[in-house]
Design an enzyme around this catalytic site. Sequence first.
Site, PDB file in Angstrom:
ATOM      1  N   ASP A  29       9.261  15.172  -0.323  1.00  0.00           N
ATOM      2  CA  ASP A  29       9.851  14.057   0.493  1.00  0.00           C
ATOM      3  C   ASP A  29      10.060  12.869  -0.381  1.00  0.00           C
ATOM      4  OD1 ASP A  29       7.111  13.339   0.427  1.00  0.00           O
ATOM      5  OD2 ASP A  29       7.299  12.824   2.534  1.00  0.00           O
ATOM      6  N   ASP A 102     -10.545   3.843   0.555  1.00  0.00           N
ATOM      7  CA  ASP A 102     -10.399   2.269   0.632  1.00  0.00           C
ATOM      8  C   ASP A 102     -10.549   1.838   2.066  1.00  0.00           C
ATOM      9  OD1 ASP A 102      -9.143  -0.047  -0.676  1.00  0.00           O
ATOM     10  OD2 ASP A 102      -7.696   1.141  -1.869  1.00  0.00           O
ATOM     11  N   ASP A 203     -12.041  -3.541   0.050  1.00  0.00           N
ATOM     12  CA  ASP A 203     -10.762  -4.603  -0.143  1.00  0.00           C
ATOM     13  C   ASP A 203     -11.387  -6.014  -0.164  1.00  0.00           C
ATOM     14  OD1 ASP A 203      -7.801  -4.673  -0.955  1.00  0.00           O
ATOM     15  OD2 ASP A 203      -7.860  -5.730   1.048  1.00  0.00           O
ATOM     16  N   GLU A 263     -14.170  -5.092  -4.208  1.00  0.00           N
ATOM     17  CA  GLU A 263     -13.306  -6.047  -4.645  1.00  0.00           C
ATOM     18  C   GLU A 263     -13.572  -7.401  -4.543  1.00  0.00           C
ATOM     19  OE1 GLU A 263      -8.314  -6.398  -5.172  1.00  0.00           O
ATOM     20  OE2 GLU A 263      -9.398  -6.360  -3.270  1.00  0.00           O
ATOM     21  N   HIS A 327      -3.742  -0.930  -9.444  1.00  0.00           N
ATOM     22  CA  HIS A 327      -2.626  -0.960  -8.657  1.00  0.00           C
ATOM     23  C   HIS A 327      -1.862  -2.432  -8.608  1.00  0.00           C
ATOM     24  CE1 HIS A 327      -5.464  -1.309  -5.560  1.00  0.00           C
ATOM     25  NE2 HIS A 327      -4.371  -1.891  -4.732  1.00  0.00           N
ATOM     26  N   ASP A 328      -2.787  -3.430  -8.921  1.00  0.00           N
ATOM     27  CA  ASP A 328      -2.288  -4.537  -8.815  1.00  0.00           C
ATOM     28  C   ASP A 328      -1.989  -5.355  -9.953  1.00  0.00           C
ATOM     29  OD1 ASP A 328      -2.747  -4.767  -5.939  1.00  0.00           O
ATOM     30  OD2 ASP A 328      -4.900  -5.275  -6.181  1.00  0.00           O
TER      31      ASP A 328
HETATM   32  C1  NOJ Z   1      -5.999  -6.052  -2.805  1.00  0.00           C
HETATM   33  C2  NOJ Z   1      -5.378  -5.050  -3.013  1.00  0.00           C
HETATM   34  O1  NOJ Z   1      -5.803  -4.459  -4.160  1.00  0.00           O
HETATM   35  C3  NOJ Z   1      -4.036  -5.344  -2.852  1.00  0.00           C
HETATM   36  O2  NOJ Z   1      -3.281  -4.327  -3.298  1.00  0.00           O
HETATM   37  C4  NOJ Z   1      -3.484  -5.512  -1.484  1.00  0.00           C
HETATM   38  O3  NOJ Z   1      -2.511  -6.458  -1.523  1.00  0.00           O
HETATM   39  C5  NOJ Z   1      -4.807  -6.821  -1.049  1.00  0.00           C
HETATM   40  N1  NOJ Z   1      -5.973  -6.601  -1.325  1.00  0.00           N
HETATM   41  C6  NOJ Z   1      -4.458  -7.116   0.402  1.00  0.00           C
HETATM   42  O4  NOJ Z   1      -4.985  -5.966   1.281  1.00  0.00           O
END
Ligand code: NOJ
Length: 537
Positions: A29, A102, A203, A263, A327-328
């Site tokens: 998909d 997560d 998170d 985090e 990923h950020d």
């Molecule tokens: C941190 C995460 O790594 C990020 O991707 C997310 O947008 C924010 N926290 C909000 O949850």
Amino acid sequence: MNGEGSYVWWKHGVMCEIYPRSYYDSNGDGSGDLQGITAKLDYIADLGIDGIWLGPVNASPMVDTGYDVADYRTINPLFGSMADFDELLQKAHGHGIHIIMDMVANHTSDQHSWFRESRSSRDNPKRDWYIWHDGKRGRPPSNWKAAVGGGVWQWDKTTKQYYLHSFFKEQPDLNWRNPAVRQEIYDTMRFWLDKGVDGFRCDVLNYFLKDDQWRDNPFSLAAGPFNGFQKHLYTRNQPGMYDILREMRAVLDGYKDRMMVGEVFVAEEGPAMAAAYMGEEGELAHLSFEFSLVFSKWGAHKFSDALDDWYALIPPKGWPCNVLSNHDQPRAVTRYAAGEDTVKRAKVLAALLLTLRGTPFLYYGEEIAMPNSKITRKDVMDTVGKMYWPIVKGRDGERSPMQWNGGPNAGFSEARPWLPLNDDYSETNVEAQLQEPTSVLNFYRRLTALRREKQSLQMGSFEKSPSHKNIMSYRRVYQNERLYVMLNFSANRLSHTCTPAGRWSVLLGTQRSAGTAIGKENFEVYPYEVLVLEKDK
Ligand code: NOJ
């Protein structure tokens, strides 16, 4: 810093963040899924990974790609079913791979039933599960800024109050001052721990509490646009946070060998704040992410200084973890090696991450030196990019599909992938690199194998040589095992004195073969050379 003693998987093993939607699509998909990850477990095990940080897979409308949870106890159908999750967990364990999930508990989706109830009326029993407030003379209750721009307060016309969201308006913050909310999250943690999940990546752990007097944050130019030019005095790291951490820790300690990694978003607070989340006695989060290496500029002395600061702050019973990409943030090779000696620099980064003291966290694709993909306006999926294009293009580039081979869609999917692939996938892919002995992938595999073999790399002391403009070097010592790591961050041939006395042999290197003898004399270092030496016994 402790660490000596017996093997602990989350301290001495190697972790890898997998972004589920981009790893491998098993059902055609265009999006990666849980069965896709299960299908790749042999590859992950072969790469030497001891634990997977699985990005969010709970039910979600995906406004923030899963960081907006609509039900903490179900799986997003995009990724599969609970049976698929159970199978992944069981098979991962069969491969000796742990899985941490997560845990996105600062906020939920606005589609979560709790929030729907909460916003339905002021006297709904769930009203106090979120943070609602009257305005102040027709304006929001405080000047607080959201992490994604704009204010944190959203006016809700049904009940004529504002609710608070630290991220997008579709992500209302839970009220962690409400004991029922805490209990519900702790029960949710138990739900997954009972299944056998090995822990959580928590998170934005330092956001949970906000000032209960709603005091305005002071202006700070240095805080920059992503902090809304505010010092987050009243919106992060509030008193009471450590009590919550202790409670979370108690939940985990009710099980054997589980962990949490926080985090911790820091700006002007610096790495001391991240370190504080582990607790002096290591009684809070087991690990805490610290992003100095992600934000550091290229250069031996830059990384070296960042590490000095971070290591010096680790509490006596704490344990560092190290990360170069997630990923950020733009991928490490895109930040440090775009178009410039990519493979050589990627190997220096690999050796750094995997020989430092502390738990290494790889980001999927890092092991093949995958760069960010190019995103055009029509491709944008990340709400940040949708809101702020073209000034801010969002985080899609670092989330592009894994490049498995040079075939259609890079072997990621039979369908058009949800995000565009990198143009470089015909050369940069797993299949090609497995066949090429000197590839970045094979270098990672050698490094993880060496890390498994050498206790000094897992739990040895870390003794760094004085900062040098181009070369970073350090010793890792455990009992009678002595290793010396030397990384040349420059494209130059340099003369270097291998500081430790005695005779050394190459264990692993980019330009010298294993077994080569190196003495104390000056020697010529090759451009971007990586050397891991062991002292002859
Ligand atoms: C941190 C995460 O790594 C990020 O991707 C997310 O947008 C924010 N926290 C909000 O949850």
